[in-house]
Design a protein around this motif. Structure first.
Motif, PDB file in Angstrom:
ATOM      1  N   UNK A 281      -8.508   1.881   8.928  1.00 19.61           N
ATOM      2  CA  UNK A 281      -7.601   2.995   9.208  1.00 19.61           C
ATOM      3  C   UNK A 281      -6.780   2.716  10.473  1.00 19.61           C
ATOM      4  N   UNK A 282      -7.449   2.163  11.489  1.00 23.25           N
ATOM      5  CA  UNK A 282      -6.764   1.865  12.754  1.00 23.25           C
ATOM      6  C   UNK A 282      -5.737   0.743  12.580  1.00 23.25           C
ATOM      7  N   UNK A 283      -6.116  -0.281  11.816  1.00 24.53           N
ATOM      8  CA  UNK A 283      -5.234  -1.429  11.597  1.00 24.53           C
ATOM      9  C   UNK A 283      -5.045  -1.677  10.097  1.00 24.53           C
ATOM     10  N   UNK A 284      -4.178  -0.883   9.438  1.00 26.03           N
ATOM     11  CA  UNK A 284      -3.953  -1.073   7.998  1.00 26.03           C
ATOM     12  C   UNK A 284      -3.536  -2.512   7.690  1.00 26.03           C
ATOM     13  N   UNK A 285      -4.066  -3.049   6.614  1.00 22.12           N
ATOM     14  CA  UNK A 285      -3.836  -4.458   6.291  1.00 22.12           C
ATOM     15  C   UNK A 285      -2.446  -4.729   5.741  1.00 22.12           C
ATOM     16  N   UNK A 286      -1.814  -3.740   5.138  1.00 22.79           N
ATOM     17  CA  UNK A 286      -0.492  -3.959   4.558  1.00 22.79           C
ATOM     18  C   UNK A 286       0.138  -2.662   4.102  1.00 22.79           C
ATOM     19  N   UNK A 287       1.292  -2.768   3.489  1.00 22.53           N
ATOM     20  CA  UNK A 287       1.995  -1.582   2.984  1.00 22.53           C
ATOM     21  C   UNK A 287       1.377  -1.122   1.672  1.00 22.53           C
ATOM     22  N   UNK A 288       1.437   0.175   1.442  1.00 17.77           N
ATOM     23  CA  UNK A 288       0.878   0.744   0.212  1.00 17.77           C
ATOM     24  C   UNK A 288       1.987   0.807  -0.833  1.00 17.77           C
ATOM     25  N   UNK A 289       1.762   0.117  -1.942  1.00 22.37           N
ATOM     26  CA  UNK A 289       2.766   0.028  -3.006  1.00 22.37           C
ATOM     27  C   UNK A 289       2.569   1.137  -4.041  1.00 22.37           C
ATOM     28  N   UNK A 290       3.591   1.388  -4.885  1.00 19.99           N
ATOM     29  CA  UNK A 290       3.433   2.375  -5.968  1.00 19.99           C
ATOM     30  C   UNK A 290       2.324   1.959  -6.936  1.00 19.99           C
ATOM     31  N   UNK A 291       1.798   2.914  -7.644  1.00 23.95           N
ATOM     32  CA  UNK A 291       0.725   2.654  -8.604  1.00 23.95           C
ATOM     33  C   UNK A 291       1.170   1.697  -9.706  1.00 23.95           C
ATOM     34  N   UNK A 292       0.271   0.842 -10.120  1.00 26.34           N
ATOM     35  CA  UNK A 292       0.574  -0.106 -11.208  1.00 26.34           C
ATOM     36  C   UNK A 292       0.093   0.406 -12.564  1.00 26.34           C
TER      37      UNK A 292
END
Length: 432
Positions: free
Chosen positions: A163-174
């Motif tokens: 939560x503190x360091x998100x690993x990447x961007x959240x993409x739309x659902x596949x």
């Protein structure tokens, strides 16, 4: 009052740990990965199907004084014993218990220690399980007081870092049916079966704490279930979110085990593998302890204590030790048809047990249970390549609940068919 609240928390923590096996660690991150920005919708379906059904099962077993056979009794004596034994064997030494050891080895030991001997690990794992299971009255206290806090701390460290360091961007659902997928994933955890079997362990612990009235036991069991549900809600939500943060890095072809290992390593490096190993080991050990104790108590009662609890749990640990060395994939493969067979009728009887005082005709239980079994058999035939078009055209088939409508129809028919025998409800009312 302080003692009561402390007991509820300890029992609730124990339930959380016994529910949260390694499989539960795998499903939420994968759900987050494939649902992306819609992870909260998918998570809602997951929590309803997993925690919701488990709470119902816990409440039902609490109403029955911790006796699994009473949940099934109004479906008929023979069917009751058959289902009870099938559940205990499958959730016990045939599937869930050996899978805990196999998963711990594959996810927690091999990534850290490389070529550690699998047989030696299994011996160590089940020696610890047996040692902590041999006294059933202490099982819940051991798990709730010591093992669960350690498990929660390890999980919260992992989730907090994500939560503190998100690993990447959240993409739309596949995927299209996000909520339905969440329901399906939650259904696949099979926690409701575990709840039925673990209820006996919980009731034994509550009774040994001095709460002997059935009303007290039901109340404490339900409140402890809410504590467990709250913990599961937080952890599942955190893990689902972690999965969504890597939706731009992986696709749906990634293995569930590989996904959580990768997330942990990206967040914490090699120490992350150690933390994951601790999480998996604690999650699997607490589940193994709870299920071994539940299996021992069930078969001891079934034999009227002619076979001692200590003997049964010893045999369960030895048998599970052998099966665990076949590996997770093999265990799941040969056990899946049995789970498909027992899960629907179990849910049916859990729900009807909660409505027991309102249903005075045992044919409602019997007809609906056999309908669930019939659809389960058709599902198994379909899994083995025998085409049964009916099962895929039934309502709710896409969610894995194609048995629901046939059960409702069968229960309605059973309601209007007069039972030849005196209802077990009249002979042995289950206290609310």
């Amino acid at each position: 009052m302080k003692k009561l609240n402390k007991d509820i928390i300890i029992v609730g923590f124990a339930l959380f740990a016994m529910f949260f096996g390694a499989g539960n660690l795998l499903f939420p991150p994968f759900l987050g990965l494939i649902t992306g920005k819609s992870w909260l919708t998918g998570f809602t379906g997951f929590i309803l199907a997993d925690v919701g059904l488990s709470l119902l099962a816990i409440l039902a077993i609490g109403k029955c004084g911790g006796e699994v056979s009473k949940v099934f009794s109004r479906a008929g004596h023979k069917l009751s014993i058959t289902l009870g034994c099938a559940i205990m064997i499958c959730i016990g030494p045939l599937l869930a218990i050996p899978r805990t050891a196999a998963t711990t080895f594959e996810m927690g030991i091999q990534p850290i220690f490389g070529n550690f001997n699998a047989v030696i690990f299994s011996v160590i794992f089940f020696a610890i399980t047996l040692l902590l299971t041999i006294k059933p009255s202490k099982v819940v206290d051991i798990i709730g007081s010591y093992l669960t806090p350690a498990l929660l701390i390890a999980l919260l460290v992992l989730i907090g870092m994500g939560i503190i360091n998100p690993l990447g961007s959240i993409e739309p659902s596949t995927i299209d049916n996000v909520f339905s997928e969440g329901v399906f994933q939650g259904y696949q955890t099979l926690d409701a079966l575990g709840a039925v079997s673990l209820g006996a362990v919980v009731i034994t612990s509550i009774a040994n704490k001095g709460y002997t009235k059935k009303e007290e036991q039901v109340s404490i069991t339900f409140k402890a279930g809410l504590v467990a549900a709250a913990g599961l809600f937080l952890v599942y939500g955190g893990l689902t979110y972690l999965g969504s943060t890597v939706s731009s890095m992986f696709d749906s072809n990634v293995s569930q085990a590989g996904l959580i290992v990768s997330i942990t390593e990206m967040l914490l490096g090699f120490p992350g593998k150690v933390i994951l190993g601790i999480i998996v080991a604690l999650a699997c050990l607490t589940t193994a302890i709870g299920l071994t104790s539940a299996t021992g108590q069930y078969f001891a009662k079934l034999s009227n204590n002619k076979i001692k609890y200590e003997t049964i749990v010893t045999v369960v640990c030895i048998f599970s030790l052998v099966i665990s060395n076949f590996g997770v994939s093999t265990i799941i493969q040969f056990s899946a048809p049995i789970l498909t067979f027992v899960y629907p009728p179990t849910i049916v009887l859990v729900v009807f047990t909660l409505l027991g005082e309102k249903i005075k005709n045992d044919n409602v239980f019997k007809f609906s249970t056999y309908a669930a079994l019939f659809i389960s058999v058709l599902n198994i035939m379909g899994d083995f390549g025998v085409k049964v078009p009916l099962i895929n055209s039934l309502p709710l088939a896409s969610l894995g609940f194609n048995w629901v409508v046939p059960v409702l129809v069968a229960s309605a028919i059973g309601y209007f068919v007069k039972s030849n025998n005196k209802s077990q409800y009249d002979e042995e009312k289950i206290a609310v």
